[in-house]
Scaffold this active site. Structure first.
Site, PDB file in Angstrom:
ATOM      1  N   GLY A  69      -5.587  -8.186  -6.196  1.00  0.00           N
ATOM      2  CA  GLY A  69      -4.476  -8.059  -6.858  1.00  0.00           C
ATOM      3  C   GLY A  69      -3.331  -9.312  -6.801  1.00  0.00           C
ATOM      4  N   ASP A 121      -6.388  -8.061  11.070  1.00  0.00           N
ATOM      5  CA  ASP A 121      -4.968  -7.679  11.103  1.00  0.00           C
ATOM      6  C   ASP A 121      -4.736  -6.319  11.038  1.00  0.00           C
ATOM      7  OD1 ASP A 121      -2.317  -8.416  11.254  1.00  0.00           O
ATOM      8  OD2 ASP A 121      -1.974  -7.767   9.405  1.00  0.00           O
ATOM      9  N   HIS A 168      -1.493  -6.074  13.198  1.00  0.00           N
ATOM     10  CA  HIS A 168      -0.990  -5.608  11.734  1.00  0.00           C
ATOM     11  C   HIS A 168       0.263  -6.404  11.546  1.00  0.00           C
ATOM     12  CE1 HIS A 168      -0.805  -2.090   8.548  1.00  0.00           C
ATOM     13  NE2 HIS A 168      -0.318  -3.102   8.120  1.00  0.00           N
ATOM     14  N   ARG A 196     -11.158  -3.801  -9.041  1.00  0.00           N
ATOM     15  CA  ARG A 196     -11.653  -2.467  -9.328  1.00  0.00           C
ATOM     16  C   ARG A 196     -12.127  -2.965 -10.916  1.00  0.00           C
ATOM     17  NH1 ARG A 196      -7.618   2.113 -10.276  1.00  0.00           N
ATOM     18  NH2 ARG A 196      -6.588   0.666 -11.583  1.00  0.00           N
ATOM     19  N   GLY A 224       0.576  -9.049   9.220  1.00  0.00           N
ATOM     20  CA  GLY A 224       0.661  -9.680   7.917  1.00  0.00           C
ATOM     21  C   GLY A 224       1.753  -9.601   7.152  1.00  0.00           C
ATOM     22  N   ARG A 230      -6.405  -2.596   5.134  1.00  0.00           N
ATOM     23  CA  ARG A 230      -6.128  -1.451   5.911  1.00  0.00           C
ATOM     24  C   ARG A 230      -7.576  -1.233   6.888  1.00  0.00           C
ATOM     25  NH1 ARG A 230      -1.387  -0.856   5.485  1.00  0.00           N
ATOM     26  NH2 ARG A 230      -0.155   1.003   4.562  1.00  0.00           N
ATOM     27  N   ARG A 278     -12.196  -8.832 -14.993  1.00  0.00           N
ATOM     28  CA  ARG A 278     -11.096  -9.597 -16.029  1.00  0.00           C
ATOM     29  C   ARG A 278     -11.343 -10.902 -15.890  1.00  0.00           C
ATOM     30  NH1 ARG A 278      -8.264  -7.023 -11.687  1.00  0.00           N
ATOM     31  NH2 ARG A 278      -6.828  -8.782 -10.667  1.00  0.00           N
ATOM     32  N   GLY A 296       0.868  -1.315   0.005  1.00  0.00           N
ATOM     33  CA  GLY A 296      -0.044  -0.102   0.130  1.00  0.00           C
ATOM     34  C   GLY A 296       0.858   1.390  -0.020  1.00  0.00           C
TER      35      GLY A 296
END
Length: 324
Positions: free
Chosen positions: A146, A251, A275, A169, A277, A228, A172, A72
């Protein structure tokens, strides 16, 4: 070429760095290792307090590349307004997939199989059996498909799932099947037993998991957030947890770090990890490989990998990874 490169890892600990640049070690200390105006390639310190990585940006007048060691970029993106046009921002795609996907699987299994309750029973010396859900035969919805979302599905593959649904987003097709657009979420949420959030935090995804999103989840479903904290509306999540209708494994939280006494700590049906990960033994070797590759490309004036945006360009951020 002669240029300053700021690294948050001591350069003598990174084998294979290309010759040419002057390497400076800076991991967020109060004093800078050199004049920030001479820095051409800036690697943002990893897992530091919000704002620290942005601190030198206003005086980095010569910088050409800003490289994060996270997938991120929301922690550094606000500082880009201080930079001249043409600066490339790159993320750490390829560094965090393994660690984050491992933790995601651990959170799912621990939550479904009731591991936190067993640990508490062990602390009290009690034998507490019971019947728990299995991951087998469940439908998992991955929101944010992703590189990390794909890595999560790779690790889910052996668990005899009924179905994996994917949302990103852009619509595909992948080797594993279709990726649906965000507009399909209302129809997909009621079918999922486990909903995994691995999307970046953007204006579009902030509070994506709001009251309406959560209300569409089926009774007894599990929400897993490895993205997040801001992707989830904490107030709305607390209402659902306190009703007992859904459970969660987080997380990341909003706020973060989660302060003592926050209602999430005591909410029923929630498993919280702080947090973690990304920061594992898998991080450093992958981060070093990324930096060697990127800096070799930079020195040889070859195209960089993982370019998310270029300052002053017409197009906005092209983020499609999570925010570890």
């Amino acid at each position: 070429m002669t240029a300053d490169v700021w690294l948050p890892i001591p350069p003598d600990e990174i084998e294979g760095l290309p010759e040419g640049p002057d390497y400076r070690f800076w991991d967020g200390a109060e004093d800078y290792p050199a004049d920030p105006a001479a820095c051409a390639f800036y690697v943002v310190p990893y897992m530091k307090p919000p704002g620290l990585g942005q601190r030198p940006l206003p005086v980095m007048s010569s910088v050409e590349v800003v490289q994060t060691l996270s997938a991120g970029i929301d922690h550094v993106e606000p500082g880009l307004r201080h930079l001249r046009a043409g600066v490339r921002l790159c993320n750490a795609r390829g560094v965090h997939e393994a660690s984050t996907a491992e933790l995601t699987l651990a959170l799912i299994l621990a939550s479904l199989r009731g591991i936190p309750g067993f640990v508490r029973a062990q602390d009290e010396g009690e034998w507490r059996g019971g019947f728990r859900p299995a991951l087998a035969d469940k439908t998992v919805l991955i929101v944010g498909y992703g590189s990390i979302g794909a890595a999560i599905e790779d690790r889910l593959a052996p668990f005899e799932l009924a179905r994996v649904a994917r949302v990103a987003r852009s619509e595909r097709t992948t080797e594993r099947g279709p990726v649906h657009p965000l507009t399909r979420l209302p129809a997909l949420l009621p079918e999922a037993d486990v909903v995994v959030l691995s999307t970046p935090l953007t204006e579009t995804t902030r509070h994506l998991a709001d009251a309406d999103f959560l209300a569409r989840m089926k009774d007894g479903a599990l929400l897993v957030n490895v993205a997040r904290g801001g992707v989830v509306d904490t107030k709305a999540l607390l209402a659902e947890l306190e009703s007992g209708r859904i459970t969660a494994a987080l997380d990341v939280t909003d706020p973060e770090p989660l302060p003592p006494g926050h209602p999430l700590w005591q909410a029923p049906g929630v498993l919280i990890t702080p947090h973690v990960g990304g920061p594992t033994s898998a991080f450093l070797p992958r981060a070093k490989r990324l930096l060697v590759d990127q800096l070799s490309r930079f020195v040889n004036r070859e195209p960089l990998r993982n370019v998310i945006l270029t300052t002053g360009a017409d197009s906005g951020p092209l983020t499609n990874a999570t925010a570890t």
